[in-house]
Design a protein around this motif. Structure first.
Motif, mmCIF file in Angstrom:
data_model
loop_
_atom_site.group_PDB
_atom_site.id
_atom_site.type_symbol
_atom_site.label_atom_id
_atom_site.label_comp_id
_atom_site.label_asym_id
_atom_site.label_seq_id
_atom_site.Cartn_x
_atom_site.Cartn_y
_atom_site.Cartn_z
ATOM 1 N N LYS A 1 0.819 -1.213 0.000
ATOM 2 C CA LYS A 1 0.000 0.000 0.000
ATOM 3 C C LYS A 1 0.855 1.267 0.000
ATOM 4 C CE LYS A 1 -3.727 -2.566 0.600
ATOM 5 N NZ LYS A 1 -4.797 -2.706 -0.422
ATOM 6 N N PHE A 2 2.106 1.138 0.421
ATOM 7 C CA PHE A 2 2.963 2.315 0.563
ATOM 8 C C PHE A 2 4.079 2.367 -0.482
ATOM 9 C CE2 PHE A 2 1.264 1.233 4.729
ATOM 10 C CZ PHE A 2 0.714 2.442 5.127
ATOM 11 N N LEU A 3 4.372 1.251 -1.129
ATOM 12 C CA LEU A 3 5.464 1.223 -2.087
ATOM 13 C C LEU A 3 5.087 1.953 -3.377
ATOM 14 C CD1 LEU A 3 6.726 -2.450 -1.721
ATOM 15 C CD2 LEU A 3 7.841 -0.374 -0.878
ATOM 16 N N PRO A 4 6.059 2.512 -4.078
ATOM 17 C CA PRO A 4 5.781 3.126 -5.384
ATOM 18 C C PRO A 4 5.232 2.087 -6.360
ATOM 19 C CG PRO A 4 7.963 3.745 -4.584
ATOM 20 C CD PRO A 4 7.466 2.680 -3.677
ATOM 21 N N ARG A 5 4.464 2.557 -7.321
ATOM 22 C CA ARG A 5 3.813 1.645 -8.264
ATOM 23 C C ARG A 5 4.838 0.812 -9.039
ATOM 24 N NH1 ARG A 5 -0.765 4.142 -11.993
ATOM 25 N NH2 ARG A 5 -1.548 4.459 -9.867
ATOM 26 N N LEU A 6 5.987 1.406 -9.337
ATOM 27 C CA LEU A 6 7.011 0.672 -10.076
ATOM 28 C C LEU A 6 7.541 -0.506 -9.277
ATOM 29 C CD1 LEU A 6 8.778 0.552 -12.622
ATOM 30 C CD2 LEU A 6 10.429 2.036 -11.441
ATOM 31 N N ALA A 7 7.643 -0.337 -7.945
ATOM 32 C CA ALA A 7 8.194 -1.402 -7.099
ATOM 33 C C ALA A 7 7.176 -2.479 -6.773
ATOM 34 C CB ALA A 7 8.749 -0.811 -5.801
ATOM 35 N N VAL A 8 5.879 -2.142 -6.900
ATOM 36 C CA VAL A 8 4.839 -3.112 -6.530
ATOM 37 C C VAL A 8 4.934 -4.367 -7.378
ATOM 38 C CG1 VAL A 8 2.353 -3.517 -6.540
ATOM 39 C CG2 VAL A 8 3.257 -1.403 -5.581
ATOM 40 N N GLY A 9 5.162 -4.192 -8.683
ATOM 41 C CA GLY A 9 5.224 -5.359 -9.559
ATOM 42 C C GLY A 9 6.336 -6.318 -9.203
ATOM 43 N N TRP A 10 7.460 -5.790 -8.701
ATOM 44 C CA TRP A 10 8.585 -6.644 -8.336
ATOM 45 C C TRP A 10 8.380 -7.310 -6.977
ATOM 46 C CZ3 TRP A 10 12.245 -7.751 -11.806
ATOM 47 C CH2 TRP A 10 12.372 -6.911 -12.915
ATOM 48 N N VAL A 11 7.718 -6.602 -6.074
ATOM 49 C CA VAL A 11 7.547 -7.122 -4.709
ATOM 50 C C VAL A 11 6.347 -8.053 -4.616
ATOM 51 C CG1 VAL A 11 7.199 -6.457 -2.290
ATOM 52 C CG2 VAL A 11 8.639 -5.047 -3.777
ATOM 53 N N ALA A 12 5.387 -7.860 -5.518
ATOM 54 C CA ALA A 12 4.141 -8.622 -5.401
ATOM 55 C C ALA A 12 4.336 -10.114 -5.602
ATOM 56 C CB ALA A 12 3.115 -8.085 -6.406
ATOM 57 N N TRP A 13 5.252 -10.481 -6.518
ATOM 58 C CA TRP A 13 5.344 -11.911 -6.823
ATOM 59 C C TRP A 13 5.844 -12.752 -5.646
ATOM 60 C CZ3 TRP A 13 9.742 -14.877 -6.829
ATOM 61 C CH2 TRP A 13 10.977 -14.204 -6.817
ATOM 62 N N PRO A 14 6.878 -12.341 -4.839
ATOM 63 C CA PRO A 14 7.237 -13.191 -3.690
ATOM 64 C C PRO A 14 6.150 -13.227 -2.622
ATOM 65 C CG PRO A 14 8.507 -11.153 -3.670
ATOM 66 C CD PRO A 14 7.795 -11.198 -4.969
ATOM 67 N N ILE A 15 5.408 -12.105 -2.481
ATOM 68 C CA ILE A 15 4.310 -12.106 -1.511
ATOM 69 C C ILE A 15 3.216 -13.054 -1.969
ATOM 70 C CG2 ILE A 15 2.563 -10.673 -0.413
ATOM 71 C CD1 ILE A 15 4.465 -8.306 -0.715
ATOM 72 N N SER A 16 2.951 -13.056 -3.265
ATOM 73 C CA SER A 16 1.933 -13.966 -3.801
ATOM 74 C C SER A 16 2.322 -15.424 -3.582
ATOM 75 C CB SER A 16 1.731 -13.697 -5.295
ATOM 76 O OG SER A 16 1.341 -12.357 -5.511
ATOM 77 N N ILE A 17 3.604 -15.705 -3.783
ATOM 78 C CA ILE A 17 4.068 -17.078 -3.572
ATOM 79 C C ILE A 17 3.851 -17.509 -2.123
ATOM 80 C CG2 ILE A 17 6.142 -18.527 -3.521
ATOM 81 C CD1 ILE A 17 7.137 -17.028 -5.966
ATOM 82 N N LEU A 18 4.081 -16.573 -1.187
ATOM 83 C CA LEU A 18 3.837 -16.890 0.231
ATOM 84 C C LEU A 18 2.368 -17.226 0.464
ATOM 85 C CD1 LEU A 18 6.014 -14.178 2.041
ATOM 86 C CD2 LEU A 18 6.501 -16.615 1.815
ATOM 87 N N TRP A 19 1.457 -16.433 -0.145
ATOM 88 C CA TRP A 19 0.036 -16.725 0.027
ATOM 89 C C TRP A 19 -0.335 -18.075 -0.577
ATOM 90 C CZ3 TRP A 19 -2.543 -14.616 3.595
ATOM 91 C CH2 TRP A 19 -2.414 -13.274 3.933
ATOM 92 N N VAL A 20 0.255 -18.390 -1.727
ATOM 93 C CA VAL A 20 -0.029 -19.679 -2.363
ATOM 94 C C VAL A 20 0.447 -20.828 -1.477
ATOM 95 C CG1 VAL A 20 0.516 -21.160 -4.330
ATOM 96 C CG2 VAL A 20 0.001 -18.745 -4.703
ATOM 97 N N ILE A 21 1.668 -20.694 -0.934
ATOM 98 C CA ILE A 21 2.200 -21.746 -0.060
ATOM 99 C C ILE A 21 1.317 -21.916 1.170
ATOM 100 C CG2 ILE A 21 4.139 -22.402 1.398
ATOM 101 C CD1 ILE A 21 5.983 -20.985 -0.574
ATOM 102 N N ALA A 22 0.885 -20.781 1.765
ATOM 103 C CA ALA A 22 0.034 -20.854 2.950
ATOM 104 C C ALA A 22 -1.298 -21.529 2.638
ATOM 105 C CB ALA A 22 -0.200 -19.448 3.504
ATOM 106 N N SER A 23 -1.863 -21.224 1.467
ATOM 107 C CA SER A 23 -3.125 -21.843 1.073
ATOM 108 C C SER A 23 -2.967 -23.341 0.852
ATOM 109 C CB SER A 23 -3.658 -21.173 -0.199
ATOM 110 O OG SER A 23 -3.889 -19.799 0.011
ATOM 111 N N VAL A 24 -1.873 -23.726 0.211
ATOM 112 C CA VAL A 24 -1.623 -25.150 -0.020
ATOM 113 C C VAL A 24 -1.430 -25.880 1.305
ATOM 114 C CG1 VAL A 24 -0.012 -26.801 -1.030
ATOM 115 C CG2 VAL A 24 -0.682 -24.770 -2.318
ATOM 116 N N MET A 25 -0.665 -25.275 2.201
ATOM 117 C CA MET A 25 -0.450 -25.909 3.504
ATOM 118 C C MET A 25 -1.761 -26.048 4.273
ATOM 119 S SD MET A 25 3.124 -24.189 4.835
ATOM 120 C CE MET A 25 3.186 -25.283 6.275
#
Length: 466
Positions: free
Chosen positions: A126-150
């Motif tokens: 919510k606070f990161l610049p729009r340019l950085a969101v695309g780079w940071v979003a993918w590892p966060i998404s992977i964490l959510w996917v792993i948590a959902s699978v677990m």
């Protein structure tokens, strides 16, 4: 000191040696269901772990070189660990369930860390610049996917222990996920298939949509999981294990009780009880045991002489020593007519009240007034705290320090309990009456009167019982 690997420990399984100890313990004490304290669940202050230097001193027989306050803290931690171990031995949970819950706990600890990191990342987006969101979003998404699978993998195994509760949880979880979904897409279907449709819809909208799904602030469940992580790492937070533990204990304990096995119920010991055991261990209070049977005066004196000869008489905890010194001092202060400043006299009455509270803890072990016949005729020494500097000063002035040690109302060093109490009664009554009639400070008078009454009630309780 933070322990960042604490949530990633492997599950621990019972061994044949542990099972044998558990069987021996149950054979002697039976099964026990222990209800946890609020302090077992909510942890507000971290416990400082033993340092490497302290370990060297402790195991090399030089533990007295550790500062006394720190020694007491370590003894208390040891007693608390021993109490928890005995609680495990007495638990009615069978061995297979203990191993099963150990696996679930280790799995859940890892999942808690992943969800906590993902929730923090979602807030950061919510606070990161729009340019950085695309780079940071993918590892966060992977964490959510792993948590959902677990969560998906663990759900069926948890349902084995509580099918109905699991069904209700899954239903609520699906409803929550529907509301949390922010990505555009076809509304998810109802029923069990909805879970997979939601995950598919999130992934369809890319890592950014998946990473930002959910509200800005952590949900209630995410907050609980985050507090469990802080408890494991820093020692401050929540521990949900005792809640599930007492639930399993009540279920298995009820089954064992129904089939005729010995099952008892009790509350977990308080911090005061743990601290008392720790002080006893530190000061070697258990080097000899107090008599368990009633004693005559002659038997008590013979027992006392035996302990003096063996060098073990007077070994006590620091708490016992401080309380007994305070009791003797309060008896001294009651021994003469005060006529002093009201603040000092009020403090004397408060000291007597606090000493009365402390003496109750000591006499819970063994009350000599109930176990020694003719106790009132045994002589005790007046308050005497040796001070080499004062003794040297008195001798330089030509005075014998021993002559100044005496009960003030009697003028002698040794006196029986009966003499002390008989001589104290009229002087104490005069002091009380003089204070209440002459003190012009109503606040001090109220404190003094309350302390005097409480001290009297403590004395009655020591004689008659609470």
């Amino acid at each position: 000191m933070a322990d960042y690997v604490a949530p990633f420990k492997l599950p621990e399984f019972t061994t044949s040696e542990y099972e044998k100890k558990k069987a021996d313990y149950v054979a002697e004490h039976g099964y026990t269901v222990t209800f946890p304290k609020i302090g077992d669940i909510i942890h507000l202050w971290p416990k400082k772990r033993m340092t490497e230097q302290e370990k060297v001193l402790w195991y090399s027989g030089k533990r007295r070189e550790i500062p006394e306050r720190r020694q007491m803290e370590l003894y208390k931690q040891k007693e608390r660990s021993k109490e928890k171990y005995n609680r495990m031995l007495a638990s009615p949970i069978p061995g297979w369930m203990t191993n099963y819950t150990s696996i679930l706990t280790a799995w859940d600890n890892v999942q808690d860390v992943i969800i906590t990191l993902a929730a923090i990342g979602r807030i950061a987006l919510k606070f990161l610049p729009r340019l950085a969101v695309g780079w940071v979003a993918w590892p966060i998404s992977i964490l959510w996917v792993i948590a959902s699978v677990m969560s998906t993998i663990a759900a069926p195994t948890m349902c084995v222990l509580n099918p109905m509760g699991c069904k209700i949880k899954m239903k609520k979880d699906l409803q929550r996920r529907k509301k949390a979904l922010k990505a555009r897409g076809k509304p998810p279907e109802t029923g069990t298939k909805a879970f997979y449709e939601i995950e598919k819809s999130k992934l369809k909208h890319g890592f950014k949509g998946y990473a930002k799904s959910g509200g800005f602030l952590p949900s209630f469940s995410e907050g609980i999981q985050a507090l469990q992580v802080t408890k494991d790492v820093w020692g401050v937070g929540l521990s949900i294990g005792p809640i599930f533990g007492i639930a399993y204990d009540l279920i298995t304990g009820g089954v064992r009780w129904a089939i005729g096995q010995d099952v008892t119920f009790k509350n977990a010991p308080t911090d005061i009880e743990i601290f008392r055991k720790a002080t006893d261990k530190k000061h070697e209070y258990a080097r000899w045991k107090r008599p368990k049977t009633k004693m005559t005066k002659a038997e008590f004196l013979a027992w006392k002489e035996k302990k003096i000869a063996s060098g073990t008489w007077g070994i006590q905890s620091k708490q016992d020593y401080e309380v007994q010194q305070a009791m003797k001092m309060s008896q001294h202060t009651y021994g003469w007519k005060h006529q002093t400043v009201w603040e000092e006299e009020t403090a004397m009455y408060c000291m007597a009240e606090v000493a009365g509270q402390g003496i109750r803890n000591i006499l819970d072990y063994w009350n000599p007034m109930e176990n020694i016949e003719g106790l009132e005729y045994i002589e005790i020494e007046a308050y005497n705290e040796p001070n080499p500097l004062i003794e040297e000063m008195l001798r330089e002035e030509g005075l014998d320090p021993d002559q100044g040690i005496a009960w003030p109302q009697l003028g002698k060093r040794w006196a029986t309990y009966e003499e002390i109490q008989t001589s104290l009664a009229p002087v104490a009554a005069w002091n009380f009456e003089h204070f209440t009639e002459n003190c012009d400070d109503e606040d001090l008078k109220a404190v003094m009167e309350n302390s005097a009454i409480e001290h009297g009630l403590h004395n009655i309780a020591m004689l008659e019982g609470p």
